[in-house]
Design a protein around this motif. Sequence first.
Motif, mmCIF file in Angstrom:
data_model
loop_
_atom_site.group_PDB
_atom_site.id
_atom_site.type_symbol
_atom_site.label_atom_id
_atom_site.label_comp_id
_atom_site.label_asym_id
_atom_site.label_seq_id
_atom_site.Cartn_x
_atom_site.Cartn_y
_atom_site.Cartn_z
ATOM 1 N N ASP A 23 0.820 -1.223 0.000
ATOM 2 C CA ASP A 23 0.000 0.000 0.000
ATOM 3 C C ASP A 23 0.849 1.265 0.000
ATOM 4 O O ASP A 23 0.326 2.368 -0.096
ATOM 5 N N ILE A 24 2.162 1.110 0.114
ATOM 6 C CA ILE A 24 3.040 2.282 0.140
ATOM 7 C C ILE A 24 3.454 2.601 -1.292
ATOM 8 O O ILE A 24 4.554 2.279 -1.748
ATOM 9 N N VAL A 25 2.507 3.196 -2.004
ATOM 10 C CA VAL A 25 2.705 3.601 -3.393
ATOM 11 C C VAL A 25 2.293 5.071 -3.513
ATOM 12 O O VAL A 25 1.436 5.540 -2.754
ATOM 13 N N PRO A 26 2.899 5.800 -4.437
ATOM 14 C CA PRO A 26 2.634 7.234 -4.538
ATOM 15 C C PRO A 26 1.155 7.617 -4.618
ATOM 16 O O PRO A 26 0.734 8.592 -3.992
ATOM 17 N N GLU A 27 0.360 6.837 -5.346
ATOM 18 C CA GLU A 27 -1.048 7.224 -5.509
ATOM 19 C C GLU A 27 -1.831 7.234 -4.192
ATOM 20 O O GLU A 27 -2.862 7.904 -4.099
ATOM 21 N N ASN A 28 -1.345 6.556 -3.172
ATOM 22 C CA ASN A 28 -2.014 6.579 -1.868
ATOM 23 C C ASN A 28 -1.640 7.797 -1.028
ATOM 24 O O ASN A 28 -2.183 7.988 0.054
#
Length: 76
Positions: free
Chosen positions: A53-58
């Motif tokens: 879940d540690i992706v830029p879109e979040n």
Amino acid sequence: MKTIAAILAEIRPEYDFESAGDFIAEGMLDSFDIVTLVAALERNFCINIRGTDIVPENFQTMRSIEKLLETYGVRP
């Protein structure tokens, strides 16, 4: 419990996250800031954010962070 805005203000006090569009595209958060933000969110909301879940879109907007927290049962 701190708000998302308060946590962001502690990490990067020079920016107005409340009125920003895309935190990453506007250069307000870099990869180190996101790691710091994840740690602060985990501490503040007593959750463990999965690595997937540690992706830029979040982390692009206040709403995207709220949606991420909601997936962990947090109502920010």
